[in-house]
Design a protein around this motif. Structure first.
Motif, short mmCIF file in Angstrom:
data_model
loop_
_atom_site.label_atom_id
_atom_site.label_comp_id
_atom_site.label_asym_id
_atom_site.label_seq_id
_atom_site.Cartn_x
_atom_site.Cartn_y
_atom_site.Cartn_z
N ILE A 23 28.29 33.41 73.67
CA ILE A 23 28.71 32.18 72.58
C ILE A 23 28.70 33.72 71.24
O ILE A 23 30.11 33.26 70.47
N GLU A 24 28.14 34.71 70.92
CA GLU A 24 28.29 35.46 70.28
C GLU A 24 29.95 36.06 69.86
O GLU A 24 29.87 36.27 68.52
N ALA A 25 30.27 37.19 71.27
CA ALA A 25 31.34 37.41 71.35
C ALA A 25 32.48 36.51 70.96
O ALA A 25 33.22 37.07 70.31
N SER A 36 24.32 24.79 75.72
CA SER A 36 22.97 23.40 76.39
C SER A 36 22.38 24.57 77.42
O SER A 36 23.20 25.27 78.48
N ASP A 37 21.22 24.81 77.12
CA ASP A 37 20.51 25.22 78.15
C ASP A 37 18.74 24.24 78.42
O ASP A 37 18.66 23.69 78.17
N VAL A 48 16.63 28.60 85.49
CA VAL A 48 17.21 28.70 83.98
C VAL A 48 18.79 28.67 84.21
O VAL A 48 19.09 29.21 84.66
N VAL A 49 19.30 27.59 82.86
CA VAL A 49 21.05 27.54 83.83
C VAL A 49 21.62 27.18 81.35
O VAL A 49 20.76 26.35 81.25
N SER A 50 22.28 28.19 81.55
CA SER A 50 22.97 27.99 80.46
C SER A 50 23.94 27.97 80.52
O SER A 50 24.68 28.44 81.22
N LEU A 51 24.80 26.38 79.87
CA LEU A 51 25.77 26.39 79.83
C LEU A 51 27.12 26.44 78.48
O LEU A 51 26.58 26.50 77.57
N LEU A 61 27.59 19.89 77.81
CA LEU A 61 27.75 19.94 78.55
C LEU A 61 28.23 20.46 79.51
O LEU A 61 29.78 20.32 78.95
N ILE A 62 28.56 20.48 81.09
CA ILE A 62 29.57 21.04 81.62
C ILE A 62 29.60 20.22 82.92
O ILE A 62 28.81 20.03 83.44
#
Length: 189
Positions: A23-25, A36-37, A48-51, A61-62
């Protein structure tokens, strides 16, 4: 540009740090980004899922079969989250295997999904940083230079996010992941 990435693993594997770095890059490259985590039982080894969504999206959301990329920190989470990946998508899977079961490989071929297997745990262990397989995965991913990412932008974001005594070791593991992809001469998407 629009890019949807699913980062999936289990608690303690660095999924959230990796998605934060992505995200930051992207934001540093001038793009709008959302995340969204989901990490209910992460302290007990739960999923653990991070979208991660890059571009002009309104929801973090994806949906099913919408993700461009699935980065899996555990092989089991690859299977659990494969439904997110769209036809023609890219999967990067942390595993000690050289090949997937034939039926899985056939299904991926039918959906035109490129699946790259990498032993990120082994790369992290090689650098005496067992907890840094996320850095090896990010290094491997950075070799692919998927817009808006490149090795320099991700490396710089790691430098900003992981200050302290672990920074240099994390960068060594990241560089090793990059070198593994480069040595395999992986076709960039």
């Amino acid at each position: 540009m629009k890019l949807e990435i699913v980062c999936a693993g289990i608690g303690g594997r660095g999924v959230l740090l990796a998605s934060t770095i992505l995200i930051e890059a992207a934001i540093s490259a001038g793009h709008h980004a959302l995340v969204s985590d989901e990490y209910g039982m992460s302290q007990r080894g739960g999923s653990v899922v991070s979208l991660v969504k890059i571009g002009n999206f309104k929801s973090p959301l994806i949906g099913k079969e919408n993700a461009d990329i699935l980065i899996s920190f555990e092989e089991s989470e690859f299977y659990r989250n494969l439904g997110f990946l769209k036809k023609g998508g890219l999967a990067i899977v942390n595993t000690r295997k050289d090949i997937l079961p034939a039926e899985v490989d056939n299904m991926l071929s039918k959906r035109n999904i490129t699946c790259l297997l990498v032993n990120a745990d082994g790369a992290a262990a090689e650098q005496n940083m067992l907890q840094a397989s996320n850095m090896a995965l990010l290094g491997f991913f950075s070799y692919l230079a998927v817009e808006p990412y490149n090795v320099e932008s991700i490396r710089e974001t790691i430098r900003e996010r992981t200050k302290g005594k672990f920074l240099e070791k994390n960068l060594e593991v990241f560089d090793l992941g990059y070198t593994i992809a480069k040595d395999r001469n992986i076709r960039k998407p």
